[in-house]
Each structure stands twice: as C-alpha cells, then as structure tokens.
Design a protein around this motif. Structure first.
Motif, PDB file in Angstrom:
ATOM      1  N   LYS A 162       0.781  -1.339   0.049  1.00 46.44           N
ATOM      2  CA  LYS A 162      -0.013   0.002  -0.130  1.00 46.44           C
ATOM      3  C   LYS A 162       0.790   1.215   0.062  1.00 46.44           C
ATOM      4  CE  LYS A 162      -3.750  -2.365   2.340  1.00 46.44           C
ATOM      5  NZ  LYS A 162      -4.415  -2.365   3.716  1.00 46.44           N
ATOM      6  N   ASP A 163       2.132   1.079   0.095  1.00 46.97           N
ATOM      7  CA  ASP A 163       3.054   2.295  -0.033  1.00 46.97           C
ATOM      8  C   ASP A 163       3.557   2.578  -1.098  1.00 46.97           C
ATOM      9  OD1 ASP A 163       4.970   4.032   0.408  1.00 46.97           O
ATOM     10  OD2 ASP A 163       6.236   2.956   2.051  1.00 46.97           O
ATOM     11  N   SER A 164       2.868   3.774  -1.833  1.00 46.86           N
ATOM     12  CA  SER A 164       3.429   4.061  -3.353  1.00 46.86           C
ATOM     13  C   SER A 164       4.443   4.726  -3.232  1.00 46.86           C
ATOM     14  CB  SER A 164       1.840   4.876  -3.669  1.00 46.86           C
ATOM     15  OG  SER A 164       1.726   6.209  -3.147  1.00 46.86           O
ATOM     16  N   THR A 165       4.973   5.278  -2.354  1.00 45.89           N
ATOM     17  CA  THR A 165       6.232   6.102  -2.429  1.00 45.89           C
ATOM     18  C   THR A 165       7.597   5.451  -2.250  1.00 45.89           C
ATOM     19  OG1 THR A 165       5.949   7.086  -0.134  1.00 45.89           O
ATOM     20  CG2 THR A 165       5.058   8.287  -1.764  1.00 45.89           C
ATOM     21  N   GLY A 166       7.487   4.268  -1.403  1.00 47.82           N
ATOM     22  CA  GLY A 166       8.582   3.526  -0.895  1.00 47.82           C
ATOM     23  C   GLY A 166       9.199   2.888  -2.285  1.00 47.82           C
ATOM     24  N   VAL A 167      10.379   2.454  -2.185  1.00 52.84           N
ATOM     25  CA  VAL A 167      11.236   1.613  -3.355  1.00 52.84           C
ATOM     26  C   VAL A 167      11.756   0.639  -2.622  1.00 52.84           C
ATOM     27  CG1 VAL A 167      12.666   1.909  -5.062  1.00 52.84           C
ATOM     28  CG2 VAL A 167      11.498   3.713  -4.747  1.00 52.84           C
ATOM     29  N   ARG A 168      11.752  -0.445  -3.200  1.00 50.36           N
ATOM     30  CA  ARG A 168      12.573  -1.860  -2.829  1.00 50.36           C
ATOM     31  C   ARG A 168      14.132  -1.367  -3.222  1.00 50.36           C
ATOM     32  NH1 ARG A 168      11.260  -6.835  -1.045  1.00 50.36           N
ATOM     33  NH2 ARG A 168      12.949  -8.335  -1.480  1.00 50.36           N
ATOM     34  N   ALA A 169      14.919  -1.518  -2.392  1.00 52.49           N
ATOM     35  CA  ALA A 169      16.519  -1.295  -2.682  1.00 52.49           C
ATOM     36  C   ALA A 169      17.225  -1.810  -1.650  1.00 52.49           C
ATOM     37  CB  ALA A 169      16.535   0.333  -2.323  1.00 52.49           C
ATOM     38  N   LEU A 170      18.611  -1.939  -2.272  1.00 54.09           N
ATOM     39  CA  LEU A 170      19.709  -2.509  -1.640  1.00 54.09           C
ATOM     40  C   LEU A 170      20.662  -1.585  -1.073  1.00 54.09           C
ATOM     41  CD1 LEU A 170      21.490  -5.230  -0.829  1.00 54.09           C
ATOM     42  CD2 LEU A 170      22.267  -5.145  -3.183  1.00 54.09           C
ATOM     43  N   TYR A 171      21.130  -1.558   0.393  1.00 59.42           N
ATOM     44  CA  TYR A 171      22.133  -0.700   0.728  1.00 59.42           C
ATOM     45  C   TYR A 171      23.081  -1.343   1.276  1.00 59.42           C
ATOM     46  CZ  TYR A 171      18.090   2.658   0.213  1.00 59.42           C
ATOM     47  OH  TYR A 171      17.082   3.383  -0.275  1.00 59.42           O
ATOM     48  N   LEU A 172      24.189  -0.314   1.273  1.00 63.37           N
ATOM     49  CA  LEU A 172      25.518  -0.931   2.091  1.00 63.37           C
ATOM     50  C   LEU A 172      25.850   0.072   2.984  1.00 63.37           C
ATOM     51  CD1 LEU A 172      27.714  -3.272   2.324  1.00 63.37           C
ATOM     52  CD2 LEU A 172      28.908  -1.990   0.832  1.00 63.37           C
ATOM     53  N   ARG A 173      25.925  -0.295   4.382  1.00 61.97           N
ATOM     54  CA  ARG A 173      26.088   0.619   5.502  1.00 61.97           C
ATOM     55  C   ARG A 173      27.720   0.328   5.945  1.00 61.97           C
ATOM     56  NH1 ARG A 173      22.472   2.994  10.152  1.00 61.97           N
ATOM     57  NH2 ARG A 173      24.015   3.833  11.473  1.00 61.97           N
ATOM     58  N   ASP A 174      28.430   1.255   6.179  1.00 59.96           N
ATOM     59  CA  ASP A 174      29.850   1.036   6.753  1.00 59.96           C
ATOM     60  C   ASP A 174      29.517   1.468   8.184  1.00 59.96           C
ATOM     61  OD1 ASP A 174      32.394   1.934   7.943  1.00 59.96           O
ATOM     62  OD2 ASP A 174      33.157   2.512   6.189  1.00 59.96           O
ATOM     63  N   MET A 175      29.981   0.315   8.997  1.00 60.85           N
ATOM     64  CA  MET A 175      29.508   0.280  10.394  1.00 60.85           C
ATOM     65  C   MET A 175      30.488   1.284  11.059  1.00 60.85           C
ATOM     66  SD  MET A 175      27.035  -1.228  10.360  1.00 60.85           S
ATOM     67  CE  MET A 175      26.408  -1.097  12.146  1.00 60.85           C
ATOM     68  N   ALA A 176      31.940   1.547  10.593  1.00 59.30           N
ATOM     69  CA  ALA A 176      32.589   2.515  11.445  1.00 59.30           C
ATOM     70  C   ALA A 176      32.218   4.086  11.260  1.00 59.30           C
ATOM     71  CB  ALA A 176      33.882   2.394  10.877  1.00 59.30           C
ATOM     72  N   THR A 177      31.633   4.282  10.182  1.00 56.14           N
ATOM     73  CA  THR A 177      31.319   5.746   9.750  1.00 56.14           C
ATOM     74  C   THR A 177      29.841   6.083   9.920  1.00 56.14           C
ATOM     75  OG1 THR A 177      31.031   5.600   7.550  1.00 56.14           O
ATOM     76  CG2 THR A 177      33.420   6.178   8.260  1.00 56.14           C
ATOM     77  N   GLY A 178      29.128   5.014   9.671  1.00 57.85           N
ATOM     78  CA  GLY A 178      27.484   5.264   9.574  1.00 57.85           C
ATOM     79  C   GLY A 178      27.141   5.482   8.104  1.00 57.85           C
ATOM     80  N   GLY A 179      27.988   5.653   7.344  1.00 60.71           N
ATOM     81  CA  GLY A 179      27.566   6.176   5.848  1.00 60.71           C
ATOM     82  C   GLY A 179      26.913   4.947   5.257  1.00 60.71           C
ATOM     83  N   THR A 180      25.948   5.356   4.294  1.00 59.06           N
ATOM     84  CA  THR A 180      24.979   4.403   3.711  1.00 59.06           C
ATOM     85  C   THR A 180      25.167   4.669   2.401  1.00 59.06           C
ATOM     86  OG1 THR A 180      23.657   3.775   5.759  1.00 59.06           O
ATOM     87  CG2 THR A 180      22.866   3.067   3.656  1.00 59.06           C
ATOM     88  N   THR A 181      25.121   3.680   1.488  1.00 57.79           N
ATOM     89  CA  THR A 181      25.361   3.801  -0.234  1.00 57.79           C
ATOM     90  C   THR A 181      24.381   2.942  -0.582  1.00 57.79           C
ATOM     91  OG1 THR A 181      27.819   3.919   0.145  1.00 57.79           O
ATOM     92  CG2 THR A 181      27.011   3.414  -1.937  1.00 57.79           C
ATOM     93  N   SER A 182      23.406   3.380  -1.407  1.00 61.82           N
ATOM     94  CA  SER A 182      22.515   2.727  -2.028  1.00 61.82           C
ATOM     95  C   SER A 182      23.200   1.836  -3.319  1.00 61.82           C
ATOM     96  CB  SER A 182      21.514   3.704  -2.571  1.00 61.82           C
ATOM     97  OG  SER A 182      20.613   3.102  -3.531  1.00 61.82           O
ATOM     98  N   ILE A 183      23.098   0.542  -3.572  1.00 58.76           N
ATOM     99  CA  ILE A 183      23.572  -0.072  -4.252  1.00 58.76           C
ATOM    100  C   ILE A 183      22.598  -0.485  -5.470  1.00 58.76           C
ATOM    101  CG2 ILE A 183      24.541  -2.603  -4.826  1.00 58.76           C
ATOM    102  CD1 ILE A 183      26.335  -0.711  -2.694  1.00 58.76           C
TER     103      ILE A 183
END
Length: 186
Positions: A162-183
């Motif tokens: 029912k969520d028309s704005t959400g997108v299925r996605a794969l992410y990678l998070r660097d646990m040391a910095t907290g930075g997240t990259t969309s793959i």
C-alpha cells in the motif's frame, strides 16, 4: 571463552524441558544460571554477553499441539548484558539477530511487530552498539547481513504493498562511519 579469558559460557539442554545457560567467571569462580538461555556469545573484549531466552517449553509445546505457525508461535527474547555492571537490555518477540565474527561492535536484530499491520512490508532493523549501548533504527528492512568481521551491513528495504512512495532497494552501510550507500533501487 573470549579473548580476555575471564568468562566461560556453557549450557545444559534437556531432551524434554527447559535448558539452562551458565556464565562462569573463571577468576572469581562465581557461576550465574540463566534459565532457558541459549545461543550465547561474549564480545571480543569480554565486556558484553549476548544471549537468547527461549519461551517456556510448555508454552511452545502447547502452541505446537494447537498447530500454531510462524508469528503465532511463542518467540525468543534477546538479552544484551554488560558483564561489568550486570545491566541488561531486553528485547522480546525476537524475529532474527546477526552480528559480525566475535561480536566486535554491533548487533543487528528485528522483532516481530506487536500489531498485525501490512505484512507485505519489511520491519524495523535495530542496530545496537555494544560499546555505547545506543540503538539506531532502519525502517522497513526485509533482509540483512553483516560481512564476516562486521565492518559492513547490507540490507534490503521492502515497502508495503500500500506504500506508493517507497522503493525496494539494496544498501550497504559502513559500520565505522555510519555512511550508507545505495547499491540498487527498484
């Protein structure tokens, strides 16, 4: 036995009935009993104990007799304990838990939602920092996994039908910095 060699953990599992987890302090000889404890691990620095507490054997048996499945079955509870202070963080209704080898810094886990909402959506993923006892939350996560050493966390988000704005996605998070990259998105 963790790196500092101060503690030892072991369990006694009955064929029928509740198990008992033991935390043994090698230096003092003190032994602590943890009823129904299982899947225990001590962090690499020997400061944190992570374990699951199983539901009562009788509750699980009754649910099986009533032919309950999945979300209707009794759930484990996750306990994260500071071995110095004895302070415990308790997270009921555990769905899954993962961490890098030797539980160095982060524990990722999901709990089953208490309300029966949109089952097509992912559930919150909690990132517990064992050094600071803080929690970060990532919404609508379907699947997740740490690299072997726990430096990176990959996860897939899954919005509800029912969520028309959400997108299925794969992410990678660097646990040391907290930075997240969309793959990958879509």
């Amino acid at each position: 036995v963790p790196y500092n060699g101060k503690y030892m953990i072991y369990s006694v599992n009955k064929q029928e009935g509740d198990a008992m987890l033991y935390l043994y302090n090698i230096e003092s000889g003190e032994k602590q009993e943890i009823p129904r404890g299982k899947s225990a691990v001590i962090s690499s620095d020997g400061q944190t104990l992570l374990y699951r507490v199983a539901p009562l054997y009788s509750q699980t048996r009754q649910a099986k007799i009533k032919k309950k499945k999945g979300d209707d079955m009794p759930k484990d509870t996750l306990v994260i304990m500071n071995l110095k202070s004895g302070e415990k963080q308790v997270f009921p209704c555990l769905k899954s838990v993962k961490y890098g080898r030797q539980l160095q810094k982060y524990v990722a886990f999901q709990t089953s939602p208490e309300k029966k909402g949109d089952k097509s959506a992912g559930t919150p993923l909690y990132l517990y920092n064992v050094k600071t006892s803080t929690i970060d939350t990532i919404d609508i996560v379907d699947k997740y996994s740490f690299t072997e050493e726990g430096e990176y966390l990959s996860y897939i988000t899954k919005p509800g039908d029912k969520d028309s704005t959400g997108v299925r996605a794969l992410y990678l998070r660097d646990m040391a910095t907290g930075g997240t990259t969309s793959i990958l998105e879509g």
